[in-house]
Enzyme design. Structure first.
Site, mmCIF file in Angstrom:
data_model
loop_
_atom_site.group_PDB
_atom_site.id
_atom_site.type_symbol
_atom_site.label_atom_id
_atom_site.label_comp_id
_atom_site.label_asym_id
_atom_site.label_seq_id
_atom_site.Cartn_x
_atom_site.Cartn_y
_atom_site.Cartn_z
ATOM 1 N N LYS A 165 94.357 -19.838 55.370
ATOM 2 C CA LYS A 165 93.969 -21.284 54.222
ATOM 3 C C LYS A 165 93.931 -22.573 54.839
ATOM 4 O O LYS A 165 93.390 -22.888 53.947
ATOM 5 C CB LYS A 165 96.045 -20.971 53.114
ATOM 6 C CG LYS A 165 95.835 -21.660 51.924
ATOM 7 C CD LYS A 165 97.505 -21.764 52.005
ATOM 8 C CE LYS A 165 98.325 -20.390 51.969
ATOM 9 N NZ LYS A 165 99.947 -20.537 50.890
ATOM 10 N N GLU B 103 94.658 19.790 80.125
ATOM 11 C CA GLU B 103 96.040 19.383 79.168
ATOM 12 C C GLU B 103 97.027 19.160 80.158
ATOM 13 O O GLU B 103 98.733 18.830 79.861
ATOM 14 C CB GLU B 103 96.313 19.971 77.941
ATOM 15 C CG GLU B 103 96.798 21.618 79.005
ATOM 16 C CD GLU B 103 96.423 22.683 77.425
ATOM 17 O OE1 GLU B 103 96.529 22.457 76.314
ATOM 18 O OE2 GLU B 103 95.937 23.991 77.946
ATOM 19 N N ARG C 142 90.586 28.602 68.027
ATOM 20 C CA ARG C 142 92.042 29.883 68.583
ATOM 21 C C ARG C 142 92.001 30.603 68.614
ATOM 22 O O ARG C 142 91.392 31.159 67.028
ATOM 23 C CB ARG C 142 93.179 28.426 67.947
ATOM 24 C CG ARG C 142 93.610 27.038 68.300
ATOM 25 C CD ARG C 142 94.733 26.444 67.080
ATOM 26 N NE ARG C 142 95.428 25.093 68.109
ATOM 27 C CZ ARG C 142 94.755 24.549 67.253
ATOM 28 N NH1 ARG C 142 93.664 24.445 65.947
ATOM 29 N NH2 ARG C 142 95.390 23.164 66.907
ATOM 30 N N SER D 246 88.169 20.239 78.750
ATOM 31 C CA SER D 246 88.485 20.006 77.243
ATOM 32 C C SER D 246 89.693 19.355 77.457
ATOM 33 O O SER D 246 89.816 19.957 77.881
ATOM 34 C CB SER D 246 87.996 20.769 76.348
ATOM 35 O OG SER D 246 88.915 20.525 75.010
ATOM 36 N N GLY E 2 92.826 18.281 76.211
ATOM 37 C CA GLY E 2 94.061 18.683 74.815
ATOM 38 C C GLY E 2 95.122 17.970 75.162
ATOM 39 O O GLY E 2 96.091 17.754 76.147
ATOM 40 N N HIS F 231 110.022 14.039 60.357
ATOM 41 C CA HIS F 231 109.682 15.351 60.510
ATOM 42 C C HIS F 231 108.127 15.620 59.057
ATOM 43 O O HIS F 231 107.454 15.627 59.604
ATOM 44 C CB HIS F 231 110.588 16.293 60.577
ATOM 45 C CG HIS F 231 109.688 17.914 61.034
ATOM 46 N ND1 HIS F 231 109.654 18.221 59.627
ATOM 47 C CD2 HIS F 231 109.404 18.316 61.518
ATOM 48 C CE1 HIS F 231 109.208 19.329 60.310
ATOM 49 N NE2 HIS F 231 108.956 19.177 61.306
ATOM 50 N N ARG G 149 88.744 29.672 73.329
ATOM 51 C CA ARG G 149 89.946 29.439 73.680
ATOM 52 C C ARG G 149 90.926 30.764 74.110
ATOM 53 O O ARG G 149 91.167 31.370 72.886
ATOM 54 C CB ARG G 149 91.298 28.316 73.112
ATOM 55 C CG ARG G 149 92.220 28.149 73.837
ATOM 56 C CD ARG G 149 92.902 26.914 73.644
ATOM 57 N NE ARG G 149 94.145 27.913 72.648
ATOM 58 C CZ ARG G 149 94.743 26.605 72.264
ATOM 59 N NH1 ARG G 149 95.018 25.250 72.555
ATOM 60 N NH2 ARG G 149 95.578 27.302 71.544
ATOM 61 N N ARG H 131 90.192 -16.974 50.570
ATOM 62 C CA ARG H 131 89.967 -15.193 51.461
ATOM 63 C C ARG H 131 89.281 -15.168 51.093
ATOM 64 O O ARG H 131 88.504 -14.178 50.491
ATOM 65 C CB ARG H 131 91.613 -15.636 51.953
ATOM 66 C CG ARG H 131 92.116 -14.149 50.837
ATOM 67 C CD ARG H 131 92.787 -13.872 50.873
ATOM 68 N NE ARG H 131 93.670 -13.581 49.691
ATOM 69 C CZ ARG H 131 94.613 -13.300 49.536
ATOM 70 N NH1 ARG H 131 95.747 -13.434 50.340
ATOM 71 N NH2 ARG H 131 94.840 -12.990 48.430
ATOM 72 N N GLY I 90 102.611 -14.165 49.805
ATOM 73 C CA GLY I 90 104.549 -14.115 49.345
ATOM 74 C C GLY I 90 105.729 -14.380 50.040
ATOM 75 O O GLY I 90 106.394 -14.106 50.419
ATOM 76 N N MET J 129 106.190 -15.803 53.245
ATOM 77 C CA MET J 129 106.664 -17.087 53.904
ATOM 78 C C MET J 129 106.647 -18.272 52.428
ATOM 79 O O MET J 129 106.490 -17.941 51.469
ATOM 80 C CB MET J 129 105.552 -17.770 54.690
ATOM 81 C CG MET J 129 106.144 -16.993 56.185
ATOM 82 S SD MET J 129 104.601 -17.666 57.272
ATOM 83 C CE MET J 129 102.939 -17.565 56.817
ATOM 84 N N TYR K 234 82.088 14.449 73.254
ATOM 85 C CA TYR K 234 82.007 15.275 71.950
ATOM 86 C C TYR K 234 83.890 14.628 71.630
ATOM 87 O O TYR K 234 84.941 14.467 72.605
ATOM 88 C CB TYR K 234 81.784 16.588 71.582
ATOM 89 C CG TYR K 234 82.321 17.091 72.243
ATOM 90 C CD1 TYR K 234 83.473 17.795 71.631
ATOM 91 C CD2 TYR K 234 82.134 18.115 73.691
ATOM 92 C CE1 TYR K 234 84.182 19.343 72.616
ATOM 93 C CE2 TYR K 234 82.775 18.778 74.305
ATOM 94 C CZ TYR K 234 83.491 19.368 73.549
ATOM 95 O OH TYR K 234 84.433 20.387 74.178
ATOM 96 N N CYS L 299 90.108 18.012 72.249
ATOM 97 C CA CYS L 299 90.688 19.149 71.166
ATOM 98 C C CYS L 299 91.675 18.479 70.606
ATOM 99 O O CYS L 299 91.804 18.947 69.645
ATOM 100 C CB CYS L 299 89.677 20.476 71.286
ATOM 101 S SG CYS L 299 91.150 21.025 72.995
ATOM 102 N N ARG M 194 102.556 -26.075 52.184
ATOM 103 C CA ARG M 194 102.195 -24.134 51.864
ATOM 104 C C ARG M 194 101.869 -24.430 52.976
ATOM 105 O O ARG M 194 101.729 -24.712 54.279
ATOM 106 C CB ARG M 194 100.652 -24.378 51.474
ATOM 107 C CG ARG M 194 100.462 -25.360 49.992
ATOM 108 C CD ARG M 194 98.634 -25.151 48.973
ATOM 109 N NE ARG M 194 98.862 -23.741 48.465
ATOM 110 C CZ ARG M 194 97.333 -23.994 48.619
ATOM 111 N NH1 ARG M 194 96.756 -24.254 48.453
ATOM 112 N NH2 ARG M 194 97.520 -22.216 48.487
#
Ligand code: ADP
Ligand code: MG
Ligand code: MG
Length: 895
Positions: A25, A758, A574, A777, A779, A454, A629, A338, A103, A105, A865, A845, A94
């Site tokens: 600001k 992996e 897979r 690759s 995992g 979950h 795989r 801003r 908003g 503070m 990749y 992957c 301010r």
């Protein structure tokens, strides 16, 4: 000029380069003053002063003197003085840190009023009511913010007065009413604050400054920072600015304006204006504002002047800007600017338009849009926002829109899905048991849990719509109904609409439409401005990216979708899904086989089915690499559940022989820790003929595609390797089969053979592995689990919420790559791998491949990749391009 070590900067001495010190600001006000825009004069106290105050509990020694000097200069410039009864100066105090925290503070207006000055203000403005209303506002704000008095107490006084006088609105209070309210506020302050309201304006000023400093650490400011990943130690600057008044009559007012529409990105001035109002009235939405057109009608000159300033700002900042402005008796003042926040849609449009207008380069346009924003634009949405009241609101955990019938458990979701019905799975909370239902349902709705529950985590991973923690809903899973707070009852089978973008749930079916953006990306053509903007940014990303983007896909349909969305191959195909459904009994036969013949005939039965799968996928990805795989999960996953089977057998009078054999097998294969058990390459080495059958299916599929005139590029990948010897043995078996098939076919079938990395040991000994691998690759799912020593499902269901709350880590290492730990192993493994085998190709992957923030790391690490779910391919292409430009990763800072 202020000295470099100064704690206070006049607007004329600041600039946007000083944002760290002056806050957004303060820096914006300084920048606008320098550009010659009409800014009420003032000065800014630095964040450094705040940090010092927060550390010591006292203002730094020189601050008082510096403020006094700046104040004197200000008084001289405006010809009014703080506390002068005849010509009182009023200021606002301010808050404003480096990052905008709207908003969060405190800001205190009208500092400088007291019993004498209120009369002076009435005289100079000729508005007695206005003067007493301002005093009333100051007492209220000061009492609450500085003296920590419950704001409800002030509201109660106001309400009681209005009732006594028979009034409805604050605006109807007259001078006499306001004078007596002022008296009552003062005694309220004395009673509740234990002190008189300070009549000395300099005391007011310093107390206000200190309370702005302290508001940096208010509960809500802390929470906001935690959520937005803004560091806690930056502190806020404090701006002291001459008050201007939008509430001085019909030729006054306040508003906010944007250089473009921040919701759609449409070019052209956009904003709200409220005549006869102070700025806070507009921002708080207490009164309904009119559009800027009303300003154009009322004061065309002011409107045009505002439009001119907005053009200046947009040219200067080369981006969407917003401003707060006030008109005081026909004079325009700009109070804040801003670079404006915007929706995902507006981000793409504005960046694209600015590039088309040659205000920014195409590279810069790409830096200004993020992969996560593109992801959001890919989901279907409700055709319009409903105007009716939602049944409930919760955490918008996974974006998108879905309509379906309510079901209360996994089984019902699966059953309904089989019957072709769309469902919304409603649970108090979900557990891994609910997984089949989550897969079958269109959306998941829970009454408990937050963004890391979950339900939220799994739904996001699957790209399912999810609203969680809708706490006002009472979910009765046994009675199969849910009840809203207002008493509406929804039964199983009723239709609801779930908006995962806003976190709301509605009764009935709201109309759904496919995302135009998704249609455009899939077809490569579009007519809409937004879709065109997206297509151009993705195309530019492709032209600068170094990382290639592949997809994780197991079926020809997914492969084709991924290709339409721009995938340059499959990084992970897979094979376990190919063993489910009708084929489950064949794999059971293989597992139950007691001799080589039985096993071989089971495998022989599977071979043509696998070959068929591979032919379809290679065809869909003709000309592009397909990394297949070999079987990874533990075998018991293909068998019935132990408990279920035991119960079934126990209740049967004459269990069939097969059932008894199955139970034996399930018990034999049961593992305490299947994630770390017999799976991956271990299976290949232990179950004779399994990998050979899969390799044969791949090789024969390649041969068939060649015969059909195709251009197949299969790659064979060995999972869960820990030591080079495992890889050497598996590779030898694979090569043997490739040679056999080549011999029979009369042409050479050659596939690169690589390994997943992996396990920590694989990463640590990558130089040895690389001698037997054509590619690596990473995992990162299993690598993250094994590096951290925790199973994802268990961790997310138990202690993750606490860990995230207590900021043990800012984001889950399963959502965004853990650079310090897992990332270091990847870097180490790559270096070792390349040293031993300079031609080694490498990709990733895990699910991290779909996380735009992680993609920046994979780029820097030097991978070739990344592979992600088809749906995320466009966002990841965008991220790969941005990474090549060295753009900000858009990771935790934007979460
Ligand atoms: P926030 O960061 O919460 O927006 P601000 O510091 O911008 O807080 O102030 C709140 C409101 O008060 C804004 O509408 C602002 O325009 C208004 N305001 C602040 N300072 C002044 C001033 N000197 N004169 C008139 N209005 C002001
Ligand atoms: Mg503001
Ligand atoms: Mg794995």
């Amino acid at each position: 000029m202020s000295a470099p070590t100064s704690y206070v900067y006049a607007f004329a001495d600041g600039s946007r380069e000083l944002t760290d010190l002056l806050g957004g600001k303060g820096a914006g006000l300084a920048e606008m003053s320098r550009l010659g825009l009409p800014v009420p004069p003032g000065f800014t106290i630095t964040t450094q002063a705040c940090r010092s105050y927060l550390a010591t509990g006292e203002e730094p020694a020189d601050l008082g003197v510096e403020v006094a000097q700046q104040l004197a200069a200000l008084e001289q410039a405006v010809g009014r003085s703080l506390g002068a009864a005849d010509r009182p100066l009023l200021v606002s105090v301010r808050s404003g840190g480096k990052f905008s925290m709207p908003g969060m503070m405190e800001t205190i207006l009208d500092i400088g009023l007291n019993d004498a000055c209120v009369r002076g203000l009435a005289r100079v403005t000729g508005k007695e009511r206005f003067a007493w209303d301002s005093y009333r506002r100051l007492l209220q704000m000061f009492g609450h913010t500085v003296m920590d008095i419950d704001s409800a107490l002030f509201e109660e006084v106001l309400a009681a007065r209005k009732q006594k006088y028979g009034l409805k609105n604050d605006t109807e209070l007259d001078t006499g009413h306001l004078k007596s309210i002022v008296q009552e506020f003062k005694s309220l302050i004395r009673r509740e604050g234990g002190e008189e309201f300070p009549q000395d304006p300099v005391t007011q000023l310093h107390q206000a400054i200190r309370s702005v400093f302290s508001s940096w650490n208010s509960e809500r400011a802390r929470l906001y920072r935690a959520r937005e990943a803004i560091p806690d130690d930056l502190g806020t600057a404090v701006t002291i600015q001459t008050m201007v008044f939008g509430n001085l009559g019909a030729d006054s007012g306040s508003g906010v304006a944007f250089t473009r529409d921040p919701v759609t990105g449409e070019p052209g001035l956009y904003g709200d204006y409220l005549p006869g109002a102070q700025g806070e009235d507009v921002v708080s939405g207490a009164r309904d504002a009119a559009s800027l057109d009303s300003l154009r009608t009322a004061s065309p000159d002011v409107h045009d002047e505002l439009a001119g300033h907005l053009r200046t700002l947009e040219h200067h900042y080369r981006d969407l800007c917003d401003v707060e402005f006030t008109v005081e008796r026909g004079t325009l003042w700009i109070l804040q600017t801003r670079v404006g926040k915007r929706t995902a849609e507006a981000a793409f449009r504005i960046a694209d338009d600015l590039a088309a207008e040659h205000r920014i380069s195409r590279d810069e346009a790409l830096r200004r849009v993020e992969g996560e924003q593109l992801n959001r634009l890919m989901f279907p949405r409700f055709a319009q926002r409903p105007c009716d009241v939602p049944l409930a609101g919760g955490v918008a955990a996974s974006p998108g829109a879905a309509v379906g019938v309510v079901v209360f458990d996994s089984r019902a979701a699966v059953r309904e899905a089989r019957a072709g019905r769309r469902t919304v799975l409603v649970r108090r909370e979900t557990t891994p048991e609910d997984l089949p239902g989550m897969i079958a349902a269109e959306a998941v709705l829970t009454s408990r849990g937050g963004k890391t529950s979950h339900a939220a985590v799994v739904a996001r991973g699957m790209g399912k719509v999810c609203v969680c923690g809708a706490e006002t809903l009472t979910v009765d899973e046994t009675a199969r109904r849910l009840t809203t707070r207002s008493g509406v009852v929804v039964h199983e089978g009723d239709t609801v609409s779930v908006d995962g973008t806003t976190g709301t749930v509605h009764l009935g079916a709201l109309p759904l439409i496919d995302s135009d953006v998704r249609t455009a990306v899939e077809s490569g053509t579009s007519t809409g401005a937004l879709s065109n903007a997206v297509l151009r940014s993705v195309a530019h990303a492709d032209s600068v990216a170094r990382l290639e983007v592949r997809a994780n896909a197991d079926t020809p349909a997914d492969a084709a979708l991924a290709r339409r969305l721009g995938a340059r191959g499959i990084g992970l195909c897979r094979t376990e899904h190919m063993f489910l459904g009708d084929r489950r009994s064949l794999i059971e036969d293989m597992i139950l086989a007691t001799d080589d013949d039985a096993r071989r005939s089971a495998l022989d039965a599977l071979l043509p089915l696998q070959r068929l799968d591979f032919v379809g996928i290679l065809k869909a990805m003709d000309g592009l690499p397909v990394t297949i795989r070999l079987l990874d999960p533990p075998l018991h996953e293909f068998l019935p559940d132990l408990t279920e089977l035991s119960v079934r057998l126990a209740t049967m009078e004459n269990p069939a022989r097969r059932d008894r054999e199955l139970l034996d097998a399930v018990q034999r294969l049961h593992e305490q820790n299947p994630m770390l058990g017999l799976r991956g390459v271990r299976l290949g080495l232990v179950v004779p003929g399994l990998f050979a059958m899969q390799t044969r299916a791949i090789a024969e599929a390649v041969e068939q595609r060649l015969r059909e005139g195709g251009d197949p590029h299969a790659e064979i990948m060995i999972p869960l390797v820990a030591t080079a010897e495992e890889l050497r043995l598996a590779r030898a078996e694979v090569q043997q089969v490739l040679a056999d098939v080549s011999g029979t076919a009369g042409r050479r079938i050659d596939c690169p053979i690589g390994t997943m990395v992996e396990l920590p040991r694989a990463a640590l000994t990558a130089d040895r592995l690389a001698r037997h691998a054509d590619f690596f690759s990473f995992g990162t799912n299993d690598l993250t689990q094994t590096v951290w020593g925790m199973s994802r499902d268990d961790a997310e269901a138990s202690f993750f919420p606490v860990y995230l709350d207590r900021a043990v880590f800012p984001v889950s290492p399963f959502d965004s790559i853990d650079e310090e730990g897992v990332g270091r192993l990847i870097t180490h493994a790559l270096a070792g791998g390349h040293k031993a085998n300079p031609r080694l190709a490498a990709g990733i992957c895990g699910e991290h491949g779909g996380d735009p923030a992680s993609v920046h790391f994979f780029h820097r690490a030097g991978l070739d990749y990344v592979s992600c779910s088809p749906f995320r391919v466009p966002a990841v292409r965008l991220a790969a391009g941005r990474a090549a430009l060295g753009a900000a990763s858009g990771g935790s800072a934007s979460r």
